[in-house]
Scaffold this motif. Structure first.
Motif, PDB file in Angstrom:
ATOM      1  N   THR A   1       0.843  -1.202   0.000  1.00  0.00           N
ATOM      2  CA  THR A   1       0.000   0.000   0.000  1.00  0.00           C
ATOM      3  C   THR A   1       0.877   1.251   0.000  1.00  0.00           C
ATOM      4  OG1 THR A   1      -1.610  -1.257   1.261  1.00  0.00           O
ATOM      5  CG2 THR A   1      -1.930   1.122   1.195  1.00  0.00           C
TER       6      THR A   1
ATOM      7  N   VAL B   1      -4.069   6.372  -9.638  1.00  0.00           N
ATOM      8  CA  VAL B   1      -4.649   5.429  -8.668  1.00  0.00           C
ATOM      9  C   VAL B   1      -6.073   5.060  -9.108  1.00  0.00           C
ATOM     10  CG1 VAL B   1      -5.239   5.029  -6.252  1.00  0.00           C
ATOM     11  CG2 VAL B   1      -3.248   6.412  -6.804  1.00  0.00           C
TER      12      VAL B   1
ATOM     13  N   HIS C   1      -7.688   1.458 -10.011  1.00  0.00           N
ATOM     14  CA  HIS C   1      -8.942   1.032  -9.383  1.00  0.00           C
ATOM     15  C   HIS C   1      -9.899   0.459 -10.432  1.00  0.00           C
ATOM     16  CE1 HIS C   1     -12.407   1.492  -6.565  1.00  0.00           C
ATOM     17  NE2 HIS C   1     -13.054   1.684  -7.692  1.00  0.00           N
TER      18      HIS C   1
ATOM     19  N   HIS D   1      -2.379  -3.016  -5.771  1.00  0.00           N
ATOM     20  CA  HIS D   1      -3.753  -2.723  -5.372  1.00  0.00           C
ATOM     21  C   HIS D   1      -4.498  -4.020  -5.068  1.00  0.00           C
ATOM     22  CE1 HIS D   1      -7.721  -0.872  -5.478  1.00  0.00           C
ATOM     23  NE2 HIS D   1      -7.190   0.324  -5.686  1.00  0.00           N
TER      24      HIS D   1
ATOM     25  N   THR E   1      -8.038   2.558  -2.763  1.00  0.00           N
ATOM     26  CA  THR E   1      -7.870   3.718  -3.634  1.00  0.00           C
ATOM     27  C   THR E   1      -7.793   5.003  -2.818  1.00  0.00           C
ATOM     28  OG1 THR E   1      -9.006   2.568  -5.389  1.00  0.00           O
ATOM     29  CG2 THR E   1      -8.940   4.964  -5.564  1.00  0.00           C
TER      30      THR E   1
ATOM     31  N   CYS F   1      -4.409   5.070  -0.748  1.00  0.00           N
ATOM     32  CA  CYS F   1      -3.236   5.284  -1.609  1.00  0.00           C
ATOM     33  C   CYS F   1      -3.233   6.685  -2.214  1.00  0.00           C
ATOM     34  CB  CYS F   1      -3.183   4.243  -2.717  1.00  0.00           C
ATOM     35  SG  CYS F   1      -2.859   2.625  -2.058  1.00  0.00           S
TER      36      CYS F   1
END
Ligand code: PHE
Length: 449
Positions: free
Chosen positions: A95, A149, A153, A325, A348, A351
């Motif tokens: 992470t 990010v 996702h 992720h 998400t 991060c």
């Protein structure tokens, strides 16, 4: 609970997709540049062979044995419940990595955009200033990092088969091809041979304990080792995946791409007079020069290659961020029983916050620093030099000393269907070489030995 599986080629490509990324193209060249070039590479390859490949197989065994997320996988294979903390450590490490990695991936997005609209043309000074102005801007790099990010996702919520495998299958071979083209272009620049020499002629007087730790950290970072990422991906392997062969192939491909990236950057850096030890900015201030100068006679070709290259860099980064992720997403989904999209959302958000803080620490807000380092550099150092080696060390102690030999043998040989000739050698590496190697490098760095 229904879990996806990678297909045969998908196994290698998706895992290689995790391994190959900015670690190879961005981090490896600047690490090699700061640590003496060829000597660093020799140490790096030693770490890959002696510690990396055996470590990869250990993580593969843990993941495939349990067919579950990192925490449950460590729980399933280990005799005591406290080994699950190694799984937690992996989830935490990946992470944090995703947080600062997204910043660099965001820079790549900006460079993709800038090369499309033609903002990167100018002399070497212009290109250097361009990077400095952009990376210290308080807003733009943050937005790109968060965009990255969010992009990750979107792939992760589509699941293992549809998203991750399909993307890796198309993009990996394309990246390799383009790298070779740019290496040739870079090596043809005037004065390029100096850079090739820097990369291939070792000068061992430059090797110090910190260079060894950097090489170790880089090897683990590049193989995605010690983060439970390989363990999570191996949980999607099938029972007939050849674990040792897969580890060997992935490590080979990963190393090949790193060295190609070096051959792409250093000849160009020496040719245009960029310092090889200029740190994280190295590829961003070197590459635009390659695209302009090497293709000065054919600017259209230079333009197309630049755009394609930044696009592929973005994809290479994406296949890696997807894997980071996925570790946390699988955990929150399977252990905390959140629906997969919501599990992904947790990751998400966390991060994105780390990414924004890291991005701001690059110059916009000086106060975001820890132990005298900008947060970005601190996260990089903490993960690569402490958390990854610690994760790999604990995993090898677990696998080497606490898991039953029968379980290991069954996984190593796919229940007896593969030859076990290398099994004792691998086990010996995992029991002695990997833990002792990591420990020695640590103690050496601390000045104890
Ligand atoms: N191996 C990836 C790279 O080289 C980075 C990574 C680290 C991915 C840890 C997953 C886990 O870019």
């Amino acid at each position: 609970m229904e879990r996806g599986n990678f297909g045969k080629v998908g196994v290698i490509l998706a895992t290689a997709g995790s391994a190959v990324g900015l670690g190879n193209v961005w981090r490896f060249p600047f690490m090699a540049g700061q640590n003496g070039g060829a000597a660093f590479i020799v140490l790096y390859i030693g770490c890959i062979l002696l510690l990396g490949i055996p470590g990869m197989v250990s993580e593969f065994i843990i993941g495939r044995h349990a067919q579950a997320n990192a925490q449950r996988a460590y729980d399933t294979i280990a005799p005591h419940r406290h080994w699950r903390f190694v799984g937690y450590l992996g989830i935490l490490t990946s992470t944090i990595i995703l947080g600062f990695y997204a910043v660099v991936a965001g820079w790549c997005l900006q460079y993709l955009y800038a090369s499309i609209v033609g903002q990167l043309s100018g002399d070497a000074d212009y290109v250097t200033t361009y990077f400095q102005t952009f990376s210290t801007d308080p807003l733009k790099p943050c937005l790109w990092a968060v965009a990255f990010v969010v992009l990750t996702h979107l792939v992760v919520v589509r699941g293992v088969k549809g998203g991750i495998e399909r993307a890796a299958k198309i993009l990996m071979p394309l990246l390799l091809l383009l790298l070779v083209v740019i290496v040739v272009a870079s090596c043809m620049l005037p004065g390029a041979s100096e850079g090739v020499r820097f990369l291939l002629q070792p000068d061992f007087s430059k090797v110090s304990s910190s260079v060894m730790l950097e090489a170790l950290g880089q090897a683990f970072f590049s193989l995605s080792l010690g983060t439970a990422c390989l363990c999570t991906y191996a949980s999607y392997f099938t029972k007939d995946t050849h674990l040792l062969a897969s580890a060997g192939q992935i490590a080979l491909l990963d190393t090949l791409i790193a060295i190609l990236a070096g051959l792409m950057i250093f000849p160009a850096a020496f040719s245009v007079g960029v310092q090889p030890d200029s740190g994280p900015s190295l590829i961003f201030i070197t590459l635009p020069n390659v695209f302009q100068q090497a293709f000065a006679q054919m600017p259209v070709v230079g333009y197309v290659i630049a755009v394609l290259f930044y696009a592929l860099l973005v994809f290479a980064a994406l296949t890696s961020t997807i894997s980071m992720h996925e570790i946390g997403t699988a955990f929150f989904h399977e252990e905390r029983h959140l629906p997969r999209p919501r599990a992904a959302l947790v990751l998400t958000i966390v991060c994105s916050v780390i990414a924004v803080l890291c991005s701001l620490s690059m110059g916009a807000v000086d106060a975001i620093s820890l132990f005298g380092m900008p947060l970005m550099a601190f996260c990089d150092m903490l993960t690569a030099q402490v958390m990854l080696p610690a994760g790999a060390f604990l995993t090898s102690i677990l696998v080497g000393w606490f898991v039953s030999r029968q379980v290991l043998r069954d996984e190593f040989t796919n229940r007896g269907s593969l030859r076990a000739t290398l099994f004792p050698i691998w086990l010996c590496c995992v029991r002695y070489v990997v833990p002792a190697g990591i420990l020695l490098i640590f103690l050496h760095q601390l000045g104890v030995v």
